[in-house]
Design an enzyme around this catalytic site. Sequence first.
Site, PDB file in Angstrom:
ATOM      1  N   TRP A 102       4.033   1.923  -6.503  1.00 34.07           N
ATOM      2  CA  TRP A 102       4.289   1.744  -5.257  1.00 34.07           C
ATOM      3  C   TRP A 102       4.253   0.565  -4.639  1.00 34.07           C
ATOM      4  O   TRP A 102       4.435   0.356  -3.136  1.00 34.07           O
ATOM      5  CB  TRP A 102       2.326   2.605  -4.422  1.00 34.07           C
ATOM      6  CG  TRP A 102       2.721   3.948  -5.157  1.00 34.07           C
ATOM      7  CD1 TRP A 102       1.743   4.366  -5.552  1.00 34.07           C
ATOM      8  CD2 TRP A 102       3.293   4.801  -4.464  1.00 34.07           C
ATOM      9  NE1 TRP A 102       2.637   6.157  -6.278  1.00 34.07           N
ATOM     10  CE2 TRP A 102       3.249   5.980  -5.097  1.00 34.07           C
ATOM     11  CE3 TRP A 102       4.441   4.976  -3.504  1.00 34.07           C
ATOM     12  CZ2 TRP A 102       3.900   7.725  -4.583  1.00 34.07           C
ATOM     13  CZ3 TRP A 102       4.896   5.939  -3.384  1.00 34.07           C
ATOM     14  CH2 TRP A 102       5.302   7.979  -3.546  1.00 34.07           C
ATOM     15  N   ASP A 178      -2.954  -0.818   1.183  1.00 34.47           N
ATOM     16  CA  ASP A 178      -2.512   0.265   0.805  1.00 34.47           C
ATOM     17  C   ASP A 178      -3.756   1.136   0.135  1.00 34.47           C
ATOM     18  O   ASP A 178      -3.616   0.585  -1.324  1.00 34.47           O
ATOM     19  CB  ASP A 178      -1.307   0.398  -0.022  1.00 34.47           C
ATOM     20  CG  ASP A 178      -0.691   1.830  -0.240  1.00 34.47           C
ATOM     21  OD1 ASP A 178      -1.712   3.128   0.379  1.00 34.47           O
ATOM     22  OD2 ASP A 178       0.189   2.442  -1.050  1.00 34.47           O
ATOM     23  N   LYS A 202      -4.790  12.380  -0.575  1.00 37.35           N
ATOM     24  CA  LYS A 202      -5.408  12.383  -1.515  1.00 37.35           C
ATOM     25  C   LYS A 202      -7.210  12.676  -1.468  1.00 37.35           C
ATOM     26  O   LYS A 202      -8.323  13.398  -2.173  1.00 37.35           O
ATOM     27  CB  LYS A 202      -5.710  10.852  -2.555  1.00 37.35           C
ATOM     28  CG  LYS A 202      -3.845  10.629  -2.587  1.00 37.35           C
ATOM     29  CD  LYS A 202      -3.583   9.669  -2.859  1.00 37.35           C
ATOM     30  CE  LYS A 202      -1.856   9.382  -3.231  1.00 37.35           C
ATOM     31  NZ  LYS A 202      -1.088  10.437  -3.478  1.00 37.35           N
TER      32      LYS A 202
END
Length: 367
Positions: A102, A178, A202
Amino acid sequence: MTRHYNFCAGPAALPVAVLERAREELLDYQGRGLSVMEMSHRSDEFIAIAERAEADFRHLLGVPDNYRVLFLQGGASLQFAMLPMNLLGQGGRGNFIQTGIWGKKALNEAKHLGFDCHVVASSESNGHTAVPAQDELRVSADAAYLHYTSNETIGGLEFDYTPHIQRADGAHVPLVCDMSSNILSGPIDVSEFGVIYAGAQKNIGPAGLTLVVVRDDLLGKARANIPSLFDYQMLADAGSMVNTPPTYAWYLAGLVFQWLKDDIGGLAAMDAINQRKADKLYAAIDASELYSNPIAKANRSRMNVPFVLADSALDKAFLQQADAAGLLNLKGHRSVGGMRASLYNAVPESAVDALIAFMADFEKTRG
């Protein structure tokens, strides 16, 4: 009704209490005779929902008054583009700590858009099994911000510190993070960050919503020709409603925030629960001869626990039997293989206990 244990990395488990309340209010929200999904985002009812959600989120994380909270669309991946478009409009370079898939996507998207980028440090040399140390970070002289991914969902690698860095001229470099897969898993000091962003699917709510927390002094730095829906300043000024926002996802996120506050008792209590869950599972893996985890202990993720079997030929049987036992979505990401148990806030401790018992039984009979 049968509820199984869901270890999916995202879209992930939601608290049962939240799902039950949403079910109760699905057709008739608080006597209004319509669903939240059918409401105008400009209605008094939805504005109240939106304001309550933001207030509860601010309370949970202790967000200071000089930060805006944006409820956006496009997933965290859209932020890979929006961040450099908003923060590099007046020059400078985006600086990145690269610790996995990511983080690499965030870096590559900024490059794709033509922005000049600098890699401060990378864990690639150790196979992304440990994060670079603070004293290894080397920012560029023109660093406009430092971006990192606090928890790599796929690799199960989590930072054990918050990076702090200054440029050679002494200027503090705003920190951009992030936090998609570990936000709200425990307390943080928001004031250490310039921007925090997270996809909802999430620990926040269903897919379709992204939260961005941005400090006031970082607004208004975008190029004049940035698309309106990408402009943090415009979005902040419009209360995240430049266009129709993802109203139902916003509502459900608000229910999750209430659950964290009222049912769990806040992020300190959630932190303790998450630590117990992770400690139990890692202890079982470390004590096993069949299962192993490759991540340095200091950087083991509490949210995403990858593990491999000593004999990969057993993978298919493990997953089939786990599914039959009501332990769902344990297959690792296609890029790394093996298994992965995601232990987000809504995954109960009983789920971890059931998984550990299953793993022990499988090792006894098949290992």
